[in-house]
Design an enzyme around this catalytic site. Sequence first.
Site, PDB file in Angstrom:
ATOM      1  N   ARG A 274       0.646  -1.012  -0.064  1.00  0.00           N
ATOM      2  CA  ARG A 274       0.014  -0.059   0.037  1.00  0.00           C
ATOM      3  C   ARG A 274       0.768   1.171  -0.058  1.00  0.00           C
ATOM      4  O   ARG A 274       1.742   1.498   0.917  1.00  0.00           O
ATOM      5  CB  ARG A 274      -0.897   0.030   1.304  1.00  0.00           C
ATOM      6  CG  ARG A 274      -1.867   1.153   1.180  1.00  0.00           C
ATOM      7  CD  ARG A 274      -3.025   0.794   2.456  1.00  0.00           C
ATOM      8  NE  ARG A 274      -3.649   2.062   2.514  1.00  0.00           N
ATOM      9  CZ  ARG A 274      -3.587   3.185   3.146  1.00  0.00           C
ATOM     10  NH1 ARG A 274      -2.420   3.301   3.874  1.00  0.00           N
ATOM     11  NH2 ARG A 274      -4.554   4.207   2.903  1.00  0.00           N
TER      12      ARG A 274
ATOM     13  N   SER B 187     -12.654  -3.488  -0.074  1.00  0.00           N
ATOM     14  CA  SER B 187     -12.898  -2.807   1.375  1.00  0.00           C
ATOM     15  C   SER B 187     -14.542  -2.581   1.327  1.00  0.00           C
ATOM     16  O   SER B 187     -14.900  -2.248   0.543  1.00  0.00           O
ATOM     17  CB  SER B 187     -12.284  -1.675   1.657  1.00  0.00           C
ATOM     18  OG  SER B 187     -10.711  -2.079   1.888  1.00  0.00           O
TER      19      SER B 187
ATOM     20  N   LYS C 178      -5.043   4.845   9.790  1.00  0.00           N
ATOM     21  CA  LYS C 178      -5.732   5.740   8.813  1.00  0.00           C
ATOM     22  C   LYS C 178      -6.761   6.529   9.434  1.00  0.00           C
ATOM     23  O   LYS C 178      -7.313   6.146  10.380  1.00  0.00           O
ATOM     24  CB  LYS C 178      -6.525   4.740   7.889  1.00  0.00           C
ATOM     25  CG  LYS C 178      -5.689   3.755   6.924  1.00  0.00           C
ATOM     26  CD  LYS C 178      -6.644   3.167   5.984  1.00  0.00           C
ATOM     27  CE  LYS C 178      -7.207   3.635   4.967  1.00  0.00           C
ATOM     28  NZ  LYS C 178      -8.008   2.823   4.170  1.00  0.00           N
TER      29      LYS C 178
END
Lengths: 206, 206
Positions: free
Chosen positions: A40, A109, A138
Amino acid sequence: MTPEQLRLYLVTDRPLSLGRGLEWIVEEAVKGGATIVQLREKSLDTREFIELGLSLKRTLAPYGVPLIINDRVDVALAVDADGVHIGQSDMPYDIARRLLGPDKIIGLSVENLEEVEEANSLDVDYIAVSPVFGTPTKTDTAPPFGLDGLRKAASMTRHPVVAIGGMNRTTAAGAMACGIDGIAVVSAICGAPEPQEAARELRSLL
Amino acid sequence: MTPEQLRLYLVTDRPLSLGRGLEWIVEEAVKGGATIVQLREKSLDTREFIELGLSLKRTLAPYGVPLIINDRVDVALAVDADGVHIGQSDMPYDIARRLLGPDKIIGLSVENLEEVEEANSLDVDYIAVSPVFGTPTKTDTAPPFGLDGLRKAASMTRHPVVAIGGMNRTTAAGAMACGIDGIAVVSAICGAPEPQEAARELRSLL
């Protein structure tokens, strides 16, 4: 992909890795029991992203652990990764499947129960229920599912489920008890002083 | 692609567009004489980028003007754009060509004469000599070529050439006189009060 490969899902985060190379973090994690790795990256140039992807692919190849690329289907195609993980603001699933073909892994997701339901109409390989708990990794996430929400999601979906958001050695067993296939961690491994040990301990709890 | 299609090359910039829709800017520019359009986005989510690309493709279709996507081969594939424009830190040319196939347009930015030379070994469809002059649009650019450098680049390359960086109604004719195929503009059209008129005036100078 088998649901067992979702057991301990590592999502990389360079800033959290304390200056240690991602290749090292990833290899340590796999030696400790990580079963799948998602690269990521939100700030690298495309060329650097591809180079890092190729490097991780070489790292993972001897272990037979799949490499998943977050969001960027072009990078996944460029490095011939095992698949992509897409969020609700990334490429729509149907287009990603068309570009990647039937054999690549595509994970999605889902941030609420409506999206869990919607995902049942898609041929995704797994869903990531996100976030289960609040997390410092996050800051732009949806409201947490909590364990009740996670249990509900697991009962509603026809797909393998991985839980993400606040997963660590304290929360892992409780999440698994909700009827899911695995947990995804970021800081619990990338930020650990000894990633291999951290992975081994997590794996023993799953 | 023909070299004539590079004559007046519009590169989009939403922040410079003063809140006006990019579809409107692009259509006005094309009515005024823009011959090719590059969608350049550095902050949009992938899904929004794709939606904007599809929208511009619909805008351009009636005019037969090609749509080029900056950097993102996944977005180009998703919207079936006419091609991509890559910089030196984007996907390497060979990989982009493999993913896009032989028929799509691939343009490459070159920032010095060494890169002009290197591009001669690649099967790119055009090179963008960047920047010719200093420009407020991009702040991370290499030292400017100047007109002498542009002339040198045009004489060295085997590819069609478009000049970018400080191109406007004052500089356009001088750049064309260096033996290039077209100029690329950002603010001279996106930031103009009347983009169609701005494009028409530029086109008349080329």
